[in-house]
Design a protein around this motif. Structure first.
Motif, mmCIF file in Angstrom:
data_model
loop_
_atom_site.group_PDB
_atom_site.id
_atom_site.type_symbol
_atom_site.label_atom_id
_atom_site.label_comp_id
_atom_site.label_asym_id
_atom_site.label_seq_id
_atom_site.Cartn_x
_atom_site.Cartn_y
_atom_site.Cartn_z
ATOM 1 N N ARG A 59 -132.085 44.092 -5.284
ATOM 2 C CA ARG A 59 -130.736 43.639 -4.927
ATOM 3 C C ARG A 59 -129.865 43.815 -6.163
ATOM 4 N NH1 ARG A 59 -132.011 43.196 -0.661
ATOM 5 N NH2 ARG A 59 -132.126 41.512 0.861
ATOM 6 N N ILE A 60 -128.600 44.144 -5.921
ATOM 7 C CA ILE A 60 -127.636 44.187 -7.031
ATOM 8 C C ILE A 60 -126.521 43.211 -6.691
ATOM 9 C CG2 ILE A 60 -126.007 45.619 -8.325
ATOM 10 C CD1 ILE A 60 -127.784 48.037 -7.654
ATOM 11 N N VAL A 61 -126.305 42.272 -7.590
ATOM 12 C CA VAL A 61 -125.260 41.265 -7.362
ATOM 13 C C VAL A 61 -124.242 41.340 -8.494
ATOM 14 C CG1 VAL A 61 -124.762 38.788 -7.277
ATOM 15 C CG2 VAL A 61 -126.758 39.702 -6.065
ATOM 16 N N VAL A 62 -122.969 41.385 -8.108
ATOM 17 C CA VAL A 62 -121.887 41.337 -9.092
ATOM 18 C C VAL A 62 -121.257 39.950 -9.040
ATOM 19 C CG1 VAL A 62 -119.609 42.228 -9.727
ATOM 20 C CG2 VAL A 62 -121.362 43.799 -8.875
ATOM 21 N N ILE A 63 -121.206 39.300 -10.201
ATOM 22 C CA ILE A 63 -120.459 38.046 -10.304
ATOM 23 C C ILE A 63 -119.127 38.395 -10.949
ATOM 24 C CG2 ILE A 63 -120.365 35.768 -11.398
ATOM 25 C CD1 ILE A 63 -123.355 35.562 -11.032
ATOM 26 N N ALA A 64 -118.054 38.212 -10.191
ATOM 27 C CA ALA A 64 -116.748 38.703 -10.640
ATOM 28 C C ALA A 64 -115.743 37.576 -10.780
ATOM 29 C CB ALA A 64 -116.222 39.730 -9.645
ATOM 30 N N ASP A 65 -115.007 37.612 -11.870
ATOM 31 C CA ASP A 65 -113.837 36.751 -12.047
ATOM 32 C C ASP A 65 -112.881 37.072 -10.896
ATOM 33 O OD1 ASP A 65 -110.975 36.460 -12.859
ATOM 34 O OD2 ASP A 65 -111.783 35.715 -14.744
ATOM 35 N N GLU A 66 -112.404 36.010 -10.258
ATOM 36 C CA GLU A 66 -111.602 36.166 -9.042
ATOM 37 C C GLU A 66 -110.349 37.023 -9.279
ATOM 38 O OE1 GLU A 66 -111.027 32.331 -6.778
ATOM 39 O OE2 GLU A 66 -109.594 32.139 -8.412
ATOM 40 N N GLN A 67 -109.696 36.797 -10.410
ATOM 41 C CA GLN A 67 -108.480 37.556 -10.702
ATOM 42 C C GLN A 67 -108.814 39.025 -11.007
ATOM 43 O OE1 GLN A 67 -105.889 34.760 -12.647
ATOM 44 N NE2 GLN A 67 -105.266 36.400 -14.049
ATOM 45 N N VAL A 68 -109.893 39.212 -11.727
ATOM 46 C CA VAL A 68 -110.329 40.567 -12.065
ATOM 47 C C VAL A 68 -110.747 41.301 -10.782
ATOM 48 C CG1 VAL A 68 -112.060 41.926 -13.311
ATOM 49 C CG2 VAL A 68 -111.019 39.926 -14.399
ATOM 50 N N ALA A 69 -111.398 40.561 -9.878
ATOM 51 C CA ALA A 69 -111.828 41.164 -8.611
ATOM 52 C C ALA A 69 -110.611 41.646 -7.831
ATOM 53 C CB ALA A 69 -112.623 40.156 -7.792
ATOM 54 N N GLU A 70 -109.579 40.819 -7.825
ATOM 55 C CA GLU A 70 -108.379 41.194 -7.090
ATOM 56 C C GLU A 70 -107.780 42.501 -7.622
ATOM 57 O OE1 GLU A 70 -104.538 38.582 -6.421
ATOM 58 O OE2 GLU A 70 -106.437 37.624 -5.797
ATOM 59 N N LEU A 71 -107.795 42.631 -8.947
ATOM 60 C CA LEU A 71 -107.185 43.811 -9.571
ATOM 61 C C LEU A 71 -108.109 45.025 -9.556
ATOM 62 C CD1 LEU A 71 -105.770 41.989 -12.734
ATOM 63 C CD2 LEU A 71 -104.363 43.147 -11.000
ATOM 64 N N HIS A 72 -109.400 44.814 -9.785
ATOM 65 C CA HIS A 72 -110.257 45.948 -10.145
ATOM 66 C C HIS A 72 -111.574 46.075 -9.391
ATOM 67 C CE1 HIS A 72 -107.557 46.662 -13.487
ATOM 68 N NE2 HIS A 72 -107.784 45.470 -14.000
ATOM 69 N N LEU A 73 -111.833 45.200 -8.412
ATOM 70 C CA LEU A 73 -113.152 45.274 -7.765
ATOM 71 C C LEU A 73 -113.362 46.617 -7.067
ATOM 72 C CD1 LEU A 73 -115.821 43.868 -7.211
ATOM 73 C CD2 LEU A 73 -114.836 42.942 -5.107
ATOM 74 N N GLN A 74 -112.321 47.095 -6.400
ATOM 75 C CA GLN A 74 -112.475 48.361 -5.675
ATOM 76 C C GLN A 74 -112.823 49.492 -6.642
ATOM 77 O OE1 GLN A 74 -112.798 48.272 -2.372
ATOM 78 N NE2 GLN A 74 -113.651 50.298 -2.872
ATOM 79 N N TYR A 75 -112.156 49.471 -7.789
ATOM 80 C CA TYR A 75 -112.435 50.481 -8.824
ATOM 81 C C TYR A 75 -113.913 50.457 -9.197
ATOM 82 C CZ TYR A 75 -112.218 52.723 -13.451
ATOM 83 O OH TYR A 75 -112.438 53.531 -14.535
#
Ligand code: NAD
Ligand code: ZN
Length: 351
Positions: A34-50
């Motif tokens: 499994r691969i899990v990304v723990i992302a800062d919510e604001q960073v996810a909004e800006l850059h998760l798709q990237y």
């Protein structure tokens, strides 16, 4: 950049660093159940798709956590473990931290404790994270103190894509550049001159910033390699931090970014060091928008108890990291009276 810790790993800096998932790190990703990304919510909004565009070949699960310092809580720590368990993660799962130092600290702590430790990759998105992504410290906060709960745990790799730094708010740029110039002060006079010549961080080209980050990481890595568990030279990384921690403690975390506090702390340490660059440095700090003036409203006596609690101090004697000259840090005992008059001098100097 290679970090020769207990478990060595590489820090890759540059636009497009995430391209390495499908190259050098393919075996690591393929080996994970499994691969899990723990992302800062604001960073996810800006850059998760990237990020996800680089991870298309893999089935990736994402958990967003509160932005910034708020993530370093027991609640977020437990929420991460719950997520990993609900996704049926195992000892062979891979965790990635996507965000600044705060996300890296909590995700690293989760990685080091989930089933006694699973592989972990850092994907830092702040300038300050050039500091936090090297050295293997992980942490969450206790209500009685910052970073009081944590582990030493090295990532498998750090992929630092500087393209993501373009969206950093100015306060976070200032905060990160403070640790960059700290690394210059304790290591290299020529590099320090280059940094002191910056009159507006916005003028820095991405390539130039990358080079500063690389140099900063190299300094941190060299010190950490020599002293992985903090007995000796690692103390030098605390240059500027004794007063900084006192300011943060007194004003309450969040009223001043960490780096802003460190810039003030370094001005104080330079004054105590009678360092020739003090005036240049204060000019640099003013020009780049650091809020130096705040010390004018803070009395030395309000800060003293915090400085006495500093890890480096013992039995009421204050210990500061000072500079013999640029690149030559040392620890000095400073009597309370000398510390007080230096603080008063600093206030005058800043006007
Ligand atoms: P941070 O992680 O708290 O993030 C600061 C803010 O910037 C957050 O609001 C975040 O959402 C936002 N942000 C992050 N990346 C962004 C981007 N690319 N674009 C726009 N916004 C973005 O801040 P930080 O300064 O990176 O980290 C501070 C933390 O690091 C502190 O908790 C500190 O204790 C820790 N730290 C740890 C170490 C270590 O050795 N482990 C060293 C230094 C600092
Ligand atoms: Zn710091």
């Amino acid at each position: 950049l290679r970090v020769e810790a207990d478990h060595p790993y590489t820090v890759h800096i540059g636009a497009g660093a995430f391209g390495l998932f499908a190259n050098e790190y393919r075996p690591l990703l393929d080996a994970a159940d499994r691969i899990v990304v723990i992302a800062d919510e604001q960073v996810a909004e800006l850059h998760l798709q990237y990020l996800l565009d680089f991870l298309k070949e893999w089935d990736v699960r994402v958990l967003t956590v509160p932005s910034g310092e708020a993530a370093k809580s027991v609640e977020t720590f437990m929420a991460c473990h719950s997520f990993l368990l609900s996704e049926n993660c195992s000892r062979n799962s891979l965790l990635m931290a996507f965000g600044g130092g705060a996300t890296g600290d909590v995700a690293g702590f989760v990685a080091s404790t989930f089933m006694r430790g699973i592989p972990f990759i850092q994907l830092p998105t702040t300038i300050l994270a050039h500091d936090s992504a090297v050295g293997g410290k992980t942490a969450i906060n206790h209500e009685l103190g910052k970073n009081m709960i944590g582990t030493f745990y090295q990532p498998k790799a750090v992929l630092y894509d500087s393209k993501l730094l373009e969206t950093l708010p100015p306060g976070e740029v200032r905060s990160g550049m403070a640790e960059v110039i700290k690394h210059a002060f304790i290591s290299n006079a020529t590099w320090l001159e280059e940094l002191l010549a910056i009159r507006d961080f916005k003028d820095m080209a991405q390539e130039e910033l990358n080079q500063h980050l690389e140099k900063g990481i190299a300094v941190k890595a060299a010190i950490v390699e020599e002293d992985e568990f903090e007995g000796g030279v690692r103390k030098y990384l605390n240059f500027g931090h004794t007063l900084a921690h006192a300011l943060e403690g007194h004003l309450g975390y969040g009223n001043l970014t960490h780096g802003e506090a460190v810039v003030l702390g370094m001005s104080y340490a330079l004054l105590l060091s009678e360092h020739e660059k003090l005036d240049d440095y204060i000019r640099w700090a003013h020009e780049n928008g650091y809020p130096l003036h705040i010390v004018k409203d803070i009395r030395f006596d309000a800060l003293l108890p915090y400085m006495k609690k500093d890890k480096k101090s013992s039995q009421g004697i204050l210990n500061f990291v000072l500079l013999k000259q640029t690149g030559m840090p040392f620890v000095e005992k400073v009597e309370e009276q000398r510390a007080r008059s230096a603080y008063e001098k600093l206030i005058l100097q800043i006007e």
